[in-house]
Design a protein around this motif. Structure first.
Motif, short mmCIF file in Angstrom:
data_model
loop_
_atom_site.label_atom_id
_atom_site.label_comp_id
_atom_site.label_asym_id
_atom_site.label_seq_id
_atom_site.Cartn_x
_atom_site.Cartn_y
_atom_site.Cartn_z
N ILE A 28 0.84 -1.20 0.00
CA ILE A 28 0.00 0.00 0.00
C ILE A 28 0.87 1.25 0.00
N ARG A 29 1.96 1.23 0.78
CA ARG A 29 2.88 2.37 0.77
C ARG A 29 3.50 2.54 -0.61
N PHE A 30 3.87 1.44 -1.23
CA PHE A 30 4.44 1.51 -2.57
C PHE A 30 3.45 2.14 -3.55
N LEU A 31 2.19 1.74 -3.49
CA LEU A 31 1.17 2.31 -4.37
C LEU A 31 1.00 3.81 -4.13
N ALA A 32 1.08 4.21 -2.88
CA ALA A 32 0.89 5.63 -2.54
C ALA A 32 2.05 6.50 -3.03
N LEU A 33 3.23 5.91 -3.14
CA LEU A 33 4.43 6.69 -3.47
C LEU A 33 4.88 6.52 -4.92
N THR A 34 4.19 5.70 -5.67
CA THR A 34 4.63 5.37 -7.02
C THR A 34 3.61 5.82 -8.05
N ASP A 35 4.10 6.19 -9.23
CA ASP A 35 3.23 6.48 -10.36
C ASP A 35 2.40 5.23 -10.63
N LEU A 36 1.07 5.32 -10.53
CA LEU A 36 0.22 4.13 -10.67
C LEU A 36 0.31 3.50 -12.06
N ARG A 37 0.76 4.28 -13.04
CA ARG A 37 0.94 3.70 -14.37
C ARG A 37 2.11 2.73 -14.40
N LYS A 38 2.99 2.83 -13.39
CA LYS A 38 4.15 1.96 -13.33
C LYS A 38 4.09 0.97 -12.16
N ALA A 39 3.12 1.15 -11.28
CA ALA A 39 3.06 0.32 -10.07
C ALA A 39 2.68 -1.12 -10.37
N SER A 40 1.69 -1.34 -11.23
CA SER A 40 1.25 -2.70 -11.55
C SER A 40 0.44 -2.69 -12.83
N ALA A 41 0.22 -3.87 -13.36
CA ALA A 41 -0.59 -3.99 -14.58
C ALA A 41 -2.01 -3.49 -14.34
N GLU A 42 -2.57 -3.84 -13.18
CA GLU A 42 -3.96 -3.46 -12.89
C GLU A 42 -4.10 -1.95 -12.76
N PHE A 58 -11.82 -7.17 -7.37
CA PHE A 58 -10.53 -7.74 -7.70
C PHE A 58 -10.61 -9.26 -7.63
N LEU A 59 -10.49 -9.91 -8.79
CA LEU A 59 -10.58 -11.36 -8.88
C LEU A 59 -9.16 -11.93 -8.88
N HIS A 60 -8.82 -12.65 -7.83
CA HIS A 60 -7.46 -13.16 -7.69
C HIS A 60 -7.44 -14.67 -7.72
N SER A 61 -6.31 -15.22 -8.07
CA SER A 61 -6.14 -16.67 -8.10
C SER A 61 -5.91 -17.19 -6.69
N ALA A 72 -3.97 -5.74 -1.26
CA ALA A 72 -3.37 -4.41 -1.22
C ALA A 72 -4.12 -3.44 -2.14
N LEU A 73 -4.48 -3.90 -3.33
CA LEU A 73 -5.22 -3.04 -4.27
C LEU A 73 -6.59 -2.66 -3.70
N ALA A 74 -7.28 -3.64 -3.11
CA ALA A 74 -8.60 -3.36 -2.55
C ALA A 74 -8.51 -2.33 -1.43
N GLU A 75 -7.55 -2.47 -0.54
CA GLU A 75 -7.42 -1.53 0.58
C GLU A 75 -6.97 -0.16 0.10
N PHE A 76 -6.05 -0.14 -0.86
CA PHE A 76 -5.56 1.14 -1.38
C PHE A 76 -6.69 1.94 -2.01
N PHE A 77 -7.47 1.33 -2.88
CA PHE A 77 -8.55 2.07 -3.55
C PHE A 77 -9.73 2.32 -2.62
N LYS A 78 -9.92 1.48 -1.61
CA LYS A 78 -10.94 1.76 -0.61
C LYS A 78 -10.59 3.03 0.16
N ASN A 79 -9.30 3.19 0.47
CA ASN A 79 -8.84 4.40 1.16
C ASN A 79 -9.01 5.65 0.29
N ARG A 80 -9.13 5.45 -1.00
CA ARG A 80 -9.34 6.57 -1.94
C ARG A 80 -10.83 6.82 -2.19
N GLY A 81 -11.69 6.13 -1.46
CA GLY A 81 -13.11 6.40 -1.53
C GLY A 81 -13.91 5.50 -2.43
N HIS A 82 -13.30 4.42 -2.96
CA HIS A 82 -14.02 3.51 -3.85
C HIS A 82 -14.56 2.31 -3.08
#
Length: 343
Positions: A28-42, A58-61, A72-82
């Protein structure tokens, strides 16, 4: 209001900690500090797709890494109001023996999510960028069959790409004719000794696969069959009238046979089933449906926007042959009665 269904891979873990084992907080810290276009495919795709009021699924294996990324993605975007939630796709893992089972589960999970979100009145999109490459292929197939837009972005692309929709509608008449069989194959399957695939039309056999001497719907078969069932559910019912002869036969039939007749009538609400699946009788304005894969038969004709059921029969009964010997015509059906039962 929209919901974006996201297949999730492991690029977030690789990008955040190439040589380590990060936890959720680190990601989550990485997502907050990184350009999201480079953070992950999603997140790369979501940078182009996401709106302020979008919900995210988020459908995971079953792999620990994919689960960690989804969390991490679910919590990060939840913190952003989604609004966010995670869904595990069972059997989708690195185990080769389970992978095809996982693809079947992925198709079923996507279909269930689409139906659930549409029932909430939400527009559904699929972000098929993350996860195994095969996930993207089957997510695209589901999107095409259910008329849901599918988006993908390769790491070198500057913008997200929408998969083009199918230019034609599917003809489900062959699927309808084999509906009962496909229902059995979508669950526990059938013994290969019970089912000789060579006797099935290629449109059906191409949707099947064999595992341990049992026949099942393949992942593509699950997608096509689920799309057919959804189309049947969404197709408006049309008025149905029974002739006296047909009504008497129906009322004398047992509950199981009556249920099969009602299911046939539901299929006949689909124009392509009436057009391609029914056979016109000689010297008559009547048609017979189905043809060869179910014992019950409905002889009907079309009038205005409805159906007139002239007669009912079972292929195993002598009465079926008599219908043809008599040269059944619409004039022999007797007084018409609206069919009031649910079908």
């Amino acid at each position: 209001m929209r919901t974006i269904l996201n297949t999730v891979g492991t690029s977030l873990v690789r990008n955040a900690s190439p040589s380590g084992s990060p936890d959720v907080a680190e990601l989550i810290r990485f997502l907050a500090l990184t350009d999201l276009r480079k953070a992950s495919a999603e997140t790369n795709a979501l940078c182009h797709l996401l709106r302020e009021d979008d919900a995210l699924v988020f459908l995971h294996s079953e792999t620990p890494e994919s689960h960690l990324c989804a969390r991490a993605l679910a919590e990060f975007f939840k913190n952003r109001g989604h609004e966010t939630r995670m869904v595990c796709v069972r059997d989708l893992s690195y185990r080769e023996a389970d992978f095809r089972l996982g693809l079947r589960a992925l198709v079923g999970t996507l279909v269930a999510c689409i139906k659930e979100e549409q029932a909430r009145g939400r527009e559904v999109l699929i972000n098929a960028t993350g996860g195994f490459k095969a996930e993207g292929a089957y997510a695209t197939l589901v999107g095409l069959l259910f008329n849901v837009p599918v988006y993908y972005i390769y790491e070198a692309f500057q913008r997200v790409v929408q998969m083009p929709p199918l230019p034609i509608d599917w003809d489900y008449s062959v699927i309808a004719e084999h509906e009962d069989l496909l229902h059995s194959l979508s669950g526990e399957g059938r013994s290969r000794f019970e089912l000789v695939r060579s006797t099935l039309p290629k449109e059906i056999s191409s949707l099947l696969e064999e595992r341990e001497n049992r026949i099942f719907l393949s992942p593509a078969g699950v997608a096509v069959f689920e799309a057919y069932l959804e189309k049947v559910r969404r197709t408006p019912k049309i008025p149905v009238y029974f002739g006296k002869r047909a009504l008497e036969w129906y009322q004398k039939a047992n509950a199981t046979t009556q249920e099969r007749i009602r299911r046939i009538l539901r299929r006949l609400c689909l124009p392509e089933v009436r057009r391609s699946g029914a056979k016109k009788l000689k010297n008559s304005r009547c048609f017979v449906y189905p043809q060869g894969h179910q014992n019950e038969r409905v002889l009907f004709c079309e009038k205005d926007e409805g159906l007139i059921v002239c007669a009912l029969a079972q292929h195993s009964d002598r009465s079926y042959d008599r219908l043809f010997d008599e040269g059944l015509s619409c004039e022999k059906r007797g007084k018409l009665v609206p069919f009031e039962e649910d079908f």
